[in-house]
Scaffold this motif. Structure first.
Motif, PDB file in Angstrom:
ATOM      1  N   SER A  80      39.297  54.530  22.385  1.00  0.00           N
ATOM      2  CA  SER A  80      38.922  53.363  23.166  1.00  0.00           C
ATOM      3  C   SER A  80      39.547  52.089  22.588  1.00  0.00           C
ATOM      4  N   ARG A  81      39.487  51.954  21.253  1.00  0.00           N
ATOM      5  CA  ARG A  81      40.083  50.780  20.602  1.00  0.00           C
ATOM      6  C   ARG A  81      41.593  50.746  20.840  1.00  0.00           C
ATOM      7  N   MET A  82      42.217  51.899  20.740  1.00  0.00           N
ATOM      8  CA  MET A  82      43.677  51.932  20.900  1.00  0.00           C
ATOM      9  C   MET A  82      44.075  51.622  22.342  1.00  0.00           C
ATOM     10  N   GLU A  83      43.266  52.116  23.268  1.00  0.00           N
ATOM     11  CA  GLU A  83      43.542  51.810  24.682  1.00  0.00           C
ATOM     12  C   GLU A  83      43.495  50.298  24.910  1.00  0.00           C
ATOM     13  N   SER A  84      42.528  49.650  24.284  1.00  0.00           N
ATOM     14  CA  SER A  84      42.402  48.199  24.453  1.00  0.00           C
ATOM     15  C   SER A  84      43.557  47.460  23.788  1.00  0.00           C
ATOM     16  N   LEU A  85      44.251  48.138  22.858  1.00  0.00           N
ATOM     17  CA  LEU A  85      45.422  47.546  22.208  1.00  0.00           C
ATOM     18  C   LEU A  85      46.720  47.900  22.926  1.00  0.00           C
ATOM     19  N   GLY A  86      46.599  48.577  24.062  1.00  0.00           N
ATOM     20  CA  GLY A  86      47.787  48.836  24.875  1.00  0.00           C
ATOM     21  C   GLY A  86      48.343  50.240  24.777  1.00  0.00           C
ATOM     22  N   TRP A  87      47.703  51.103  23.976  1.00  0.00           N
ATOM     23  CA  TRP A  87      48.182  52.484  23.881  1.00  0.00           C
ATOM     24  C   TRP A  87      47.751  53.261  25.125  1.00  0.00           C
TER      25      TRP A  87
END
Lengths: 117, 147
Positions: free
Chosen positions: B29-36
């Motif tokens: 979830s954190r990585m998705e929010s960082l654009g991954w």
């Protein structure tokens, strides 16, 4: 046999088409159940052609791959023809990395599989 | 070389199957929010799944009294993960290469092959009970799909 929970079966002529009910095959209990339900498909002698349609599968772990390998071995021992179809690119790459593309017959879609079964 | 991390986390996970999933989901979830996303995030998900379940299942033998310690650092471009179990250690040479022709249908070894493929760098401590992996967005493994 009780109704499968992890897979759905349909028939196309004399071919059994199996679709997966889970988009992510990671939960250990689900993987165990999946293995049992797949194995049950080839325990009798009433099926000799099976298509596994992966259209719904977005993720699967190496533990799930282990169940698929077990199923391939059981199918081969029962002389059941097995084809995998509709594998999205990320999942196909998992098969390619682990060289399971050499173990399984893989076709783009059900129509391609049915044409050669 | 140091990296500027946008999010870091450390956690202890009891060695029960499935206990790793909340941490895994939080990292994704954190990585998705960082654009991954897409193939890059798929590879990270596979690595989290395989490293954490290896530690639970093979390192700690699913003994719930034993802990898996995980640390993760991410930013918009890079992913770093360390996973340590309480087991006696893992020797890579003891695991069959599942990609060798004679082992393609064998059981085991595929989790490590997947981690190797998705991560740009994979290393173990001397004891073999801690794996550290890193990768970056756009990293692609050299896949040999030849028959």
């Amino acid at each position: 046999m009780s109704t499968p929970q992890r897979i759905t079966l349909t028939n196309s002529g004399d071919v059994t088409v199996v679709t997966f009910n889970d988009s992510k095959i990671i939960d250990d209990q689900s993987i165990q159940e999946l293995g049992q339900e797949l194995a049950a498909l080839v325990e009798g002698d009433d099926r000799d052609k099976i298509v596994l349609n992966f259209a719904a599968v977005e993720f699967l772990s190496s533990a799930a791959l282990g169940k698929l390998i077990s199923f391939e071995k059981k199918s081969r021992s029962k002389k059941v023809k097995l084809i995998l179809t509709n594998i999205r690119p990320e999942i196909y790459e998992v098969f390619a990395i682990t060289k399971l593309t050499k173990l399984f017959t893989i076709k783009d879609d059900e129509a391609d599989a049915l044409a050669i079964l | 070389m140091s990296a500027e991390w946008d999010w870091t986390a450390e956690t202890e996970i009891p060695s029960k199957l499935g206990a790793h999933l909340p941490f895994l989901e939080e990292v994704l979830s954190r990585m998705e929010s960082l654009g991954w996303g897409g193939r890059d995030l798929f590879g990270v998900q596979m690595t989290l799944e395989e490293t954490l379940t290896n530690a639970i299942r093979h390192g700690n033998h699913s003994d719930a009294s034993k802990l898996v310690r995980a640390a993760c650092k991410v930013n918009g471009e890079r992913f770093w993960l360390s996973v340590e179990d309480e087991g006696e250690g893992f020797c890579r040479d003891d695991v069959a290469d599942c990609t060798a022709d004679e082992n393609v249908g064998a059981f085991g070894g595929r989790g490590m092959a997947l981690i190797d493929a998705y991560m740009a760098d994979v290393s173990f401590n001397d004891r073999g009970n801690r794996i550290t992996v890193t990768t970056h967005r756009g990293y692609r493994p050299p896949v040999d799909d030849a028959d």
